[in-house]
Scaffold this motif. Sequence first.
Motif, PDB file in Angstrom:
ATOM      1  N   PRO A  56       0.800  -1.223   0.000  1.00  0.00           N
ATOM      2  CA  PRO A  56       0.000   0.000   0.000  1.00  0.00           C
ATOM      3  C   PRO A  56       0.838   1.281   0.000  1.00  0.00           C
ATOM      4  CG  PRO A  56      -0.792  -1.535   1.669  1.00  0.00           C
ATOM      5  CD  PRO A  56       0.444  -2.127   1.090  1.00  0.00           C
ATOM      6  N   SER A  57       1.954   1.274   0.735  1.00  0.00           N
ATOM      7  CA  SER A  57       2.730   2.516   0.819  1.00  0.00           C
ATOM      8  C   SER A  57       3.488   2.819  -0.476  1.00  0.00           C
ATOM      9  CB  SER A  57       3.711   2.452   1.997  1.00  0.00           C
ATOM     10  OG  SER A  57       4.548   1.341   1.851  1.00  0.00           O
ATOM     11  N   MET A  58       3.539   1.830  -1.387  1.00  0.00           N
ATOM     12  CA  MET A  58       4.201   2.053  -2.677  1.00  0.00           C
ATOM     13  C   MET A  58       3.209   2.596  -3.718  1.00  0.00           C
ATOM     14  SD  MET A  58       7.297   1.137  -2.191  1.00  0.00           S
ATOM     15  CE  MET A  58       7.971   0.930  -3.826  1.00  0.00           C
ATOM     16  N   MET A  59       1.926   2.554  -3.377  1.00  0.00           N
ATOM     17  CA  MET A  59       0.915   2.995  -4.348  1.00  0.00           C
ATOM     18  C   MET A  59       0.651   4.478  -4.176  1.00  0.00           C
ATOM     19  SD  MET A  59      -1.961   0.066  -4.036  1.00  0.00           S
ATOM     20  CE  MET A  59      -1.651  -1.649  -4.309  1.00  0.00           C
ATOM     21  N   ASN A  60       0.108   5.095  -5.239  1.00  0.00           N
ATOM     22  CA  ASN A  60      -0.354   6.473  -5.036  1.00  0.00           C
ATOM     23  C   ASN A  60      -1.764   6.416  -4.436  1.00  0.00           C
ATOM     24  OD1 ASN A  60      -2.422   6.895  -7.098  1.00  0.00           O
ATOM     25  ND2 ASN A  60      -0.756   6.762  -8.602  1.00  0.00           N
ATOM     26  N   ALA A  61      -2.216   7.550  -3.937  1.00  0.00           N
ATOM     27  CA  ALA A  61      -3.480   7.578  -3.191  1.00  0.00           C
ATOM     28  C   ALA A  61      -4.649   7.063  -4.027  1.00  0.00           C
ATOM     29  CB  ALA A  61      -3.760   9.003  -2.729  1.00  0.00           C
ATOM     30  N   PHE A  62      -4.662   7.396  -5.318  1.00  0.00           N
ATOM     31  CA  PHE A  62      -5.804   7.001  -6.145  1.00  0.00           C
ATOM     32  C   PHE A  62      -5.780   5.506  -6.455  1.00  0.00           C
ATOM     33  CE2 PHE A  62      -5.259  11.544  -6.881  1.00  0.00           C
ATOM     34  CZ  PHE A  62      -6.532  11.979  -6.549  1.00  0.00           C
ATOM     35  N   GLU A  63      -4.583   4.944  -6.567  1.00  0.00           N
ATOM     36  CA  GLU A  63      -4.493   3.490  -6.761  1.00  0.00           C
ATOM     37  C   GLU A  63      -5.113   2.784  -5.554  1.00  0.00           C
ATOM     38  OE1 GLU A  63      -0.537   2.613  -9.442  1.00  0.00           O
ATOM     39  OE2 GLU A  63      -0.243   3.429  -7.450  1.00  0.00           O
ATOM     40  N   LEU A  64      -4.827   3.310  -4.382  1.00  0.00           N
ATOM     41  CA  LEU A  64      -5.397   2.721  -3.166  1.00  0.00           C
ATOM     42  C   LEU A  64      -6.916   2.861  -3.146  1.00  0.00           C
ATOM     43  CD1 LEU A  64      -2.939   3.793  -0.344  1.00  0.00           C
ATOM     44  CD2 LEU A  64      -3.731   1.483  -0.798  1.00  0.00           C
ATOM     45  N   ILE A  65      -7.380   4.057  -3.511  1.00  0.00           N
ATOM     46  CA  ILE A  65      -8.824   4.319  -3.452  1.00  0.00           C
ATOM     47  C   ILE A  65      -9.585   3.401  -4.416  1.00  0.00           C
ATOM     48  CG2 ILE A  65     -10.599   6.056  -3.982  1.00  0.00           C
ATOM     49  CD1 ILE A  65      -8.508   8.143  -2.869  1.00  0.00           C
ATOM     50  N   THR A  66      -8.974   3.111  -5.561  1.00  0.00           N
ATOM     51  CA  THR A  66      -9.679   2.261  -6.532  1.00  0.00           C
ATOM     52  C   THR A  66      -9.877   0.829  -6.015  1.00  0.00           C
ATOM     53  OG1 THR A  66      -7.615   1.811  -7.681  1.00  0.00           O
ATOM     54  CG2 THR A  66      -8.997   3.538  -8.610  1.00  0.00           C
ATOM     55  N   LEU A  67      -9.234   0.505  -4.904  1.00  0.00           N
ATOM     56  CA  LEU A  67      -9.456  -0.824  -4.310  1.00  0.00           C
ATOM     57  C   LEU A  67     -10.792  -0.902  -3.576  1.00  0.00           C
ATOM     58  CD1 LEU A  67      -5.927  -1.473  -2.717  1.00  0.00           C
ATOM     59  CD2 LEU A  67      -6.813  -2.374  -4.864  1.00  0.00           C
ATOM     60  N   SER A  68     -11.458   0.245  -3.411  1.00  0.00           N
ATOM     61  CA  SER A  68     -12.708   0.242  -2.653  1.00  0.00           C
ATOM     62  C   SER A  68     -13.782  -0.594  -3.328  1.00  0.00           C
ATOM     63  CB  SER A  68     -13.225   1.664  -2.495  1.00  0.00           C
ATOM     64  OG  SER A  68     -14.553   1.620  -2.051  1.00  0.00           O
ATOM     65  N   GLN A  69     -14.482  -1.339  -2.526  1.00  0.00           N
ATOM     66  CA  GLN A  69     -15.569  -2.180  -3.033  1.00  0.00           C
ATOM     67  C   GLN A  69     -16.694  -1.316  -3.630  1.00  0.00           C
ATOM     68  OE1 GLN A  69     -17.528  -4.516  -0.057  1.00  0.00           O
ATOM     69  NE2 GLN A  69     -18.645  -5.699  -1.575  1.00  0.00           N
TER      70      GLN A  69
END
Lengths: 213, 26
Positions: free
Chosen positions: B3-16
């Motif tokens: 997770p810390s290697m991703m940008n914020a939007f990459e993380l957000i796109t994981l949302s169900q």
Amino acid sequence: MGCFNSKFTKHSPGYEDPVKLAAETAFSVSEVEALYELFKKISSSVIDDGLINKEEFQLALFKNSKKENLFADRVFDLFDVKRKGVIDFGDFVRSLSVFHPNAPQEDKIDFAFKLYDLQCTGYIEREEVKQMLIALLCESEMKLADEVIETILDKTFQEADVDQDGRIDRDEWQKFVSHNPSLMKIMTLPYLKDITTTFPSFVFNSEVDDIAT
Amino acid sequence: LGPSMMNAFELITLSQGLNLSALFET
């Protein structure tokens, strides 16, 4: 004129002519009719009124109408084009059209921008992104320390916020996603290409003579 | 990718909540 002719089918209040909707969207007439089968299912799951309310939308997404989710709320608001608190059939088709594999990339980028612009200010602000990250962490099993969140935000805004004013405008967003194409994956639903085979019953309810159009 | 290697939007796109394909499994 057989027993199955359904020219006089009663439609819900927000129903629109599939030929008109197909002309305005990335869908064929058959695909719009197949989407109506899906729409009828979702819109009758809690209250059978031909409109999708937030509870029905959440039920379709999570199989649980009580699950709160910031992103589902935001998607619902964007689908609710006429701001009536419900999604009618026209809203449903026009909004889903953006997710069609053949829809213009520009439309997908624009929709994603609106999705992240929570306060509708015309900018994606750092605070909004932080709020979304925290919401995501709350709903998932992921645990990140506050410093890690700040580091992720720093890195993201260093790359995306070219003029460094603490917010991402539309041009910056466009450039950012062109360098990070994986962000646009959520904006395409391959299912929409197969919608007529997923909901073949549309054939029995079709009001269009040539359903191949 | 952690997770810390991703940008914020990459993380957000994981949302169900952004997984609209679930609509078609109704």
